[in-house]
Design a protein around this motif. Structure first.
Motif, PDB file in Angstrom:
ATOM      1  N   ASN A  13      -6.390   4.141  15.538  1.00 14.72           N
ATOM      2  CA  ASN A  13      -5.149   3.974  14.774  1.00 14.72           C
ATOM      3  C   ASN A  13      -5.289   2.847  13.760  1.00 14.72           C
ATOM      4  O   ASN A  13      -4.837   2.957  12.610  1.00 14.72           O
ATOM      5  CB  ASN A  13      -3.977   3.694  15.707  1.00 14.72           C
ATOM      6  CG  ASN A  13      -3.577   4.916  16.524  1.00 14.72           C
ATOM      7  OD1 ASN A  13      -4.052   6.029  16.269  1.00 14.72           O
ATOM      8  ND2 ASN A  13      -2.708   4.721  17.504  1.00 14.72           N
ATOM      9  N   TYR A  14      -5.902   1.751  14.195  1.00 16.65           N
ATOM     10  CA  TYR A  14      -6.128   0.609  13.294  1.00 16.65           C
ATOM     11  C   TYR A  14      -7.080   0.997  12.163  1.00 16.65           C
ATOM     12  O   TYR A  14      -6.832   0.716  10.982  1.00 16.65           O
ATOM     13  CB  TYR A  14      -6.674  -0.571  14.090  1.00 16.65           C
ATOM     14  CG  TYR A  14      -7.063  -1.773  13.257  1.00 16.65           C
ATOM     15  CD1 TYR A  14      -6.202  -2.280  12.299  1.00 16.65           C
ATOM     16  CD2 TYR A  14      -8.299  -2.393  13.447  1.00 16.65           C
ATOM     17  CE1 TYR A  14      -6.556  -3.386  11.545  1.00 16.65           C
ATOM     18  CE2 TYR A  14      -8.660  -3.506  12.694  1.00 16.65           C
ATOM     19  CZ  TYR A  14      -7.786  -3.993  11.741  1.00 16.65           C
ATOM     20  OH  TYR A  14      -8.139  -5.095  10.988  1.00 16.65           O
ATOM     21  N   LEU A  15      -8.169   1.679  12.514  1.00 16.41           N
ATOM     22  CA  LEU A  15      -9.149   2.080  11.499  1.00 16.41           C
ATOM     23  C   LEU A  15      -8.548   3.070  10.506  1.00 16.41           C
ATOM     24  O   LEU A  15      -8.858   3.016   9.303  1.00 16.41           O
ATOM     25  CB  LEU A  15     -10.376   2.691  12.186  1.00 16.41           C
ATOM     26  CG  LEU A  15     -11.172   1.757  13.099  1.00 16.41           C
ATOM     27  CD1 LEU A  15     -12.307   2.526  13.778  1.00 16.41           C
ATOM     28  CD2 LEU A  15     -11.719   0.569  12.332  1.00 16.41           C
ATOM     29  N   ASP A  16      -7.685   3.972  10.978  1.00 20.53           N
ATOM     30  CA  ASP A  16      -7.049   4.939  10.079  1.00 20.53           C
ATOM     31  C   ASP A  16      -6.184   4.231   9.040  1.00 20.53           C
ATOM     32  O   ASP A  16      -6.125   4.652   7.870  1.00 20.53           O
ATOM     33  CB  ASP A  16      -6.204   5.938  10.874  1.00 20.53           C
ATOM     34  CG  ASP A  16      -7.050   6.947  11.639  1.00 20.53           C
ATOM     35  OD1 ASP A  16      -8.255   7.076  11.304  1.00 20.53           O
ATOM     36  OD2 ASP A  16      -6.513   7.588  12.561  1.00 20.53           O
ATOM     37  N   ARG A  17      -5.498   3.160   9.474  1.00 20.86           N
ATOM     38  CA  ARG A  17      -4.674   2.424   8.518  1.00 20.86           C
ATOM     39  C   ARG A  17      -5.538   1.759   7.448  1.00 20.86           C
ATOM     40  O   ARG A  17      -5.165   1.703   6.274  1.00 20.86           O
ATOM     41  CB  ARG A  17      -3.827   1.374   9.259  1.00 20.86           C
ATOM     42  CG  ARG A  17      -2.590   1.960   9.927  1.00 20.86           C
ATOM     43  CD  ARG A  17      -1.699   0.884  10.520  1.00 20.86           C
ATOM     44  NE  ARG A  17      -2.253   0.332  11.741  1.00 20.86           N
ATOM     45  CZ  ARG A  17      -2.087   0.859  12.953  1.00 20.86           C
ATOM     46  NH1 ARG A  17      -1.396   1.990  13.087  1.00 20.86           N
ATOM     47  NH2 ARG A  17      -2.602   0.293  14.007  1.00 20.86           N
ATOM     48  N   ILE A  18      -6.706   1.232   7.844  1.00 24.98           N
ATOM     49  CA  ILE A  18      -7.613   0.606   6.874  1.00 24.98           C
ATOM     50  C   ILE A  18      -8.165   1.652   5.909  1.00 24.98           C
ATOM     51  O   ILE A  18      -8.210   1.428   4.689  1.00 24.98           O
ATOM     52  CB  ILE A  18      -8.755  -0.112   7.615  1.00 24.98           C
ATOM     53  CG1 ILE A  18      -8.206  -1.260   8.461  1.00 24.98           C
ATOM     54  CG2 ILE A  18      -9.795  -0.640   6.617  1.00 24.98           C
ATOM     55  CD1 ILE A  18      -9.234  -1.929   9.330  1.00 24.98           C
ATOM     56  N   LYS A  19      -8.529   2.803   6.440  1.00 19.86           N
ATOM     57  CA  LYS A  19      -9.066   3.868   5.585  1.00 19.86           C
ATOM     58  C   LYS A  19      -8.015   4.379   4.606  1.00 19.86           C
ATOM     59  O   LYS A  19      -8.336   4.734   3.464  1.00 19.86           O
ATOM     60  CB  LYS A  19      -9.582   5.016   6.460  1.00 19.86           C
ATOM     61  CG  LYS A  19     -10.822   4.678   7.270  1.00 19.86           C
ATOM     62  CD  LYS A  19     -11.201   5.840   8.198  1.00 19.86           C
ATOM     63  CE  LYS A  19     -12.395   5.482   9.073  1.00 19.86           C
ATOM     64  NZ  LYS A  19     -12.730   6.573  10.032  1.00 19.86           N
ATOM     65  N   SER A  20      -6.770   4.408   5.051  1.00 20.67           N
ATOM     66  CA  SER A  20      -5.702   4.909   4.179  1.00 20.67           C
ATOM     67  C   SER A  20      -5.495   4.007   2.972  1.00 20.67           C
ATOM     68  O   SER A  20      -4.929   4.428   1.950  1.00 20.67           O
ATOM     69  CB  SER A  20      -4.388   5.031   4.958  1.00 20.67           C
ATOM     70  OG  SER A  20      -3.881   3.753   5.318  1.00 20.67           O
ATOM     71  N   GLU A  21      -5.955   2.756   3.078  1.00 20.29           N
ATOM     72  CA  GLU A  21      -5.866   1.812   1.962  1.00 20.29           C
ATOM     73  C   GLU A  21      -7.118   1.852   1.094  1.00 20.29           C
ATOM     74  O   GLU A  21      -7.261   1.056   0.160  1.00 20.29           O
ATOM     75  CB  GLU A  21      -5.645   0.396   2.503  1.00 20.29           C
ATOM     76  CG  GLU A  21      -4.331   0.244   3.264  1.00 20.29           C
ATOM     77  CD  GLU A  21      -4.216  -1.102   3.963  1.00 20.29           C
ATOM     78  OE1 GLU A  21      -5.204  -1.871   3.912  1.00 20.29           O
ATOM     79  OE2 GLU A  21      -3.149  -1.372   4.538  1.00 20.29           O
ATOM     80  N   GLY A  22      -8.037   2.791   1.427  1.00 19.68           N
ATOM     81  CA  GLY A  22      -9.241   2.952   0.617  1.00 19.68           C
ATOM     82  C   GLY A  22     -10.417   2.105   1.049  1.00 19.68           C
ATOM     83  O   GLY A  22     -11.456   2.093   0.379  1.00 19.68           O
ATOM     84  N   ASN A  23     -10.290   1.390   2.180  1.00 22.06           N
ATOM     85  CA  ASN A  23     -11.364   0.495   2.632  1.00 22.06           C
ATOM     86  C   ASN A  23     -12.221   1.167   3.707  1.00 22.06           C
ATOM     87  O   ASN A  23     -12.282   0.718   4.858  1.00 22.06           O
ATOM     88  CB  ASN A  23     -10.772  -0.809   3.172  1.00 22.06           C
ATOM     89  CG  ASN A  23     -10.042  -1.591   2.108  1.00 22.06           C
ATOM     90  OD1 ASN A  23     -10.480  -1.636   0.956  1.00 22.06           O
ATOM     91  ND2 ASN A  23      -8.932  -2.198   2.472  1.00 22.06           N
ATOM     92  N   VAL A  24     -12.875   2.246   3.332  1.00 20.94           N
ATOM     93  CA  VAL A  24     -13.667   3.010   4.296  1.00 20.94           C
ATOM     94  C   VAL A  24     -14.843   2.189   4.809  1.00 20.94           C
ATOM     95  O   VAL A  24     -15.154   2.195   6.016  1.00 20.94           O
ATOM     96  CB  VAL A  24     -14.166   4.326   3.660  1.00 20.94           C
ATOM     97  CG1 VAL A  24     -15.075   5.079   4.629  1.00 20.94           C
ATOM     98  CG2 VAL A  24     -12.986   5.197   3.242  1.00 20.94           C
TER      99      VAL A  24
END
Length: 613
Positions: A8-19
């Motif tokens: 869940n935490y990683l998905d939020r980071i990815k959603s901001e473009g920080n893959v």
């Protein structure tokens, strides 16, 4: 269905473009889980160290580990910040934003914590203030459900205020005492120290309860500019300019930063910052700020002649990576506009001036300051750095924390560091030790530390003088009353080395093998010597030393010297090498009547090796 806190935490980071950041956090969290969390006994108290480069994104890594720990059954977390209300609130707000699956409590939320009864994983964000820590120590130790649950403490900047500053007075400082009273009384805990400067932590004695039993290093992302960018082992990079001999370095720096800012601000960038680090004295801050303002005034007065000429020269030194280089005329026009529009700010950060983060988040700025430019302070798009001083008694960890140049949002083609030669060499030496610590951790070795003479690893009041060993390079050491566990084995190793030869060049591994057969007397720090050699081997597996072998030496014990004048001269003729001289004494003048092998060792000159013993 159980909550997948980490994903869940990683998905939020990815959603901001920080893959890329998300992938890094995932790798760190899963590796940490595999090595430590999945094996935790839930019946012990463990101390660990999470080590990452300064300003390399450790908060994200901390959050990832906390998410993974929640998956493994840890539901009570304490997140410690430095004793600064603004920083504590920033951390609190970021934790609430990034980890909505957790209940996040402020310092006054003890009732909320108790009422939750760990139905949801909870994170309590606290300043390292003794009143706050004393209050929450009482909460944790008197709350019924905490008696049977693990506590996970994450101590950000753990080397800054958490260690015992009264250790050499046989007392315990308040913050250190209350952290101990939080982490130790319960059934089990993990206390994770987090820092980019672990020197003080690595030199703690195990009896303090603050020496890590494990150390985990996380790699910075690809866009990170750190020590190896500014202080590489193969020489000074083009972005570094020595100020020695420059009659007006403040003007040089001012003009260069205008050029850099013109390129950044004209190509969509919001901010371009210059950091000036002079003396800690406030009158010096005022003096440097005035020099910058005078330089800006000179620019205005010579806008269409000398200033334009200098800008055209500076244009040749611009090599942007994150934007396309402006055309020369557009660039000059933007530089002139910056100067003439009065949009450039000169800020002083010290106890007399109130500077907010919003003051330097846009435009072209020059920031002058001293000790306030340390931990927790970040400067976006910091492109120009100007150092003007060298501390009289430099401490490696403090110097490195003041290196605000490190980070992700810099354009490597526009970076500039203006610095005295001597200070650059000092930073390069500190970076070499940092690289050595990282290398040792990667190899699973308990890290050892060395610095040039005159540089302390950290402040002395947190190191127990009784348990920190210091070996000075260039000094000949030997045990006054040694023994050999097997004389025959030493003789066998040395049989191919003749007395007639002045010296032999050998692998440091041979030297370690010989020392393993020496039973030292209490005056000889054998473990510390072997630790120093192990550090050198970790840095360079093929590292070489000098071996001198002498047999049938009729040397008297307890005379204060072992080597003959010629052998002393030979030992000291290799200032950059480890030199081991092996004397086989006859035993007719002491030495318990044995034909012992007695070692004399000298470490490379100009270096002090530190070891916790």
């Amino acid at each position: 269905m159980a909550t997948d806190y980490l994903n869940n935490y990683l998905d939020r980071i990815k959603s901001e473009g920080n893959v890329e950041l998300a992938n890094s956090i995932q790798n760190t969290s899963e590796s940490f889980d595999e090595k430590y969390l999945s094996h935790f006994s839930f019946s012990s108290h463990e101390v660990g160290l999470l080590f990452g480069n300064v300003q390399s994104g450790k908060t994200g890594q901390m959050f990832g580990i906390m998410c993974q720990a929640a998956k493994e059954g840890f539901f009570a977390f304490v997140l410690l910040t430095t004793d600064n209300k603004i920083l504590q609130q920033q951390t609190l707000n970021r934790t609430k934003r990034d980890l909505p699956d957790f209940l996040v409590c402020d310092e006054t939320d003890s009732g909320l914590f108790i009422d939750n009864e760990l139905k949801r994983p909870v994170i309590v964000v606290l300043k390292k203030n003794y009143r706050i820590l004393r209050l929450w120590a009482n909460v944790f130790n008197t709350t019924q459900f905490m008696r049977g649950n693990a506590l996970f403490i994450v101590d950000d900047e753990a080397d800054a205020a958490s260690l015992n500053t009264l250790v050499n007075k046989d007392k315990q400082s308040s913050i250190n005492r209350y952290i101990s009273s939080i982490k130790d009384p319960g059934i089990c805990s993990i206390y994770l120290q987090v820092t980019g400067t672990p020197q003080a932590i690595l030199l703690q004695n195990i009896a303090t309860g603050f020496k890590p039993s494990f150390t985990h290093y996380f790699e910075p992302g690809k866009a990170y500019l750190g020590g190896d960018f500014f202080f590489p082992s193969n020489g000074k990079p083009d972005c570094v300019s020595y100020i020695d001999g420059d009659k007006n370095p403040s003007r040089t720096v001012t003009l260069r930063h205008i050029a850099c800012s013109a390129q950044i601000l004209a190509t969509g960038g919001k901010v371009s910052n210059c950091l000036i680090h002079p003396s800690v004295r406030q009158n010096v801050h005022d003096k440097i700020a005035k020099e910058v303002k005078d330089s800006l005034q000179w620019c205005k007065e010579h806008l269409d002649d000398e200033f334009e000429s200098v800008m055209r020269q500076e244009y040749e030194n611009l090599h942007p990576v994150k934007s396309e280089l402006l055309g020369i005329d557009t660039f000059v026009a933007k530089a002139k506009d910056l100067v003439s529009s009065n949009l450039i700010k000169v800020l002083i950060m010290n106890g007399q001036h109130d500077v907010q983060e919003s003051d330097y988040e846009r435009g072209c700025n020059y920031i002058v300051g001293g000790n306030t430019l340390g931990r927790g302070v970040t400067f976006p798009s910091l492109q120009t750095i100007y150092y003007t001083r060298i501390a009289k008694k430099p401490q490696a960890d403090t110097m490195w924390q003041h290196s605000r140049m490190f980070g992700y949002d810099r354009d490597p083609g526009l970076m500039d560091v203006f610095i005295p030669r001597e200070l650059y060499k000092l930073f390069a030496d500190i970076n070499a030790t940092n690289d050595s610590i990282i290398s040792q951790i990667r190899q699973g070795i308990n890290p050892k530390i060395y610095y040039p003479e005159g540089v302390a690893p950290t402040r002395g009041n947190v190191l127990d003088e009784r348990h920190v060993s210091m070996l000075t390079g260039g000094t000949n050491y030997y045990p006054s009353d040694p023994d050999n566990d097997t004389i025959e084995e030493i003789s066998s190793i040395l049989q191919k080395f003749e007395d007639s030869e002045t010296f032999y060049k050998v692998s440091l591994r041979i030297i370690v093998k010989l020392l393993n057969h020496i039973v030292p007397s209490s005056d000889f720090k054998m473990d510390s010597f072997k630790s120093a050699l192990g550090t050198m081997i970790a840095d360079n597996p093929g590292a070489q030393g000098i071996l001198v072998v002498r047999r049938n030496r009729d040397v008297a014990q307890w005379t204060g010297a072992l080597l003959s004048p010629n052998d002393w001269k030979t030992s000291n003729s290799f200032p950059s090498n480890v030199v081991l001289t092996m004397y086989q004494v006859t035993g007719t003048k002491g030495w318990h009547g044995k034909q012992l092998w007695v070692p004399n060792i000298k470490l490379p000159n100009g270096t002090v090796y530190y070891d916790e013993r």
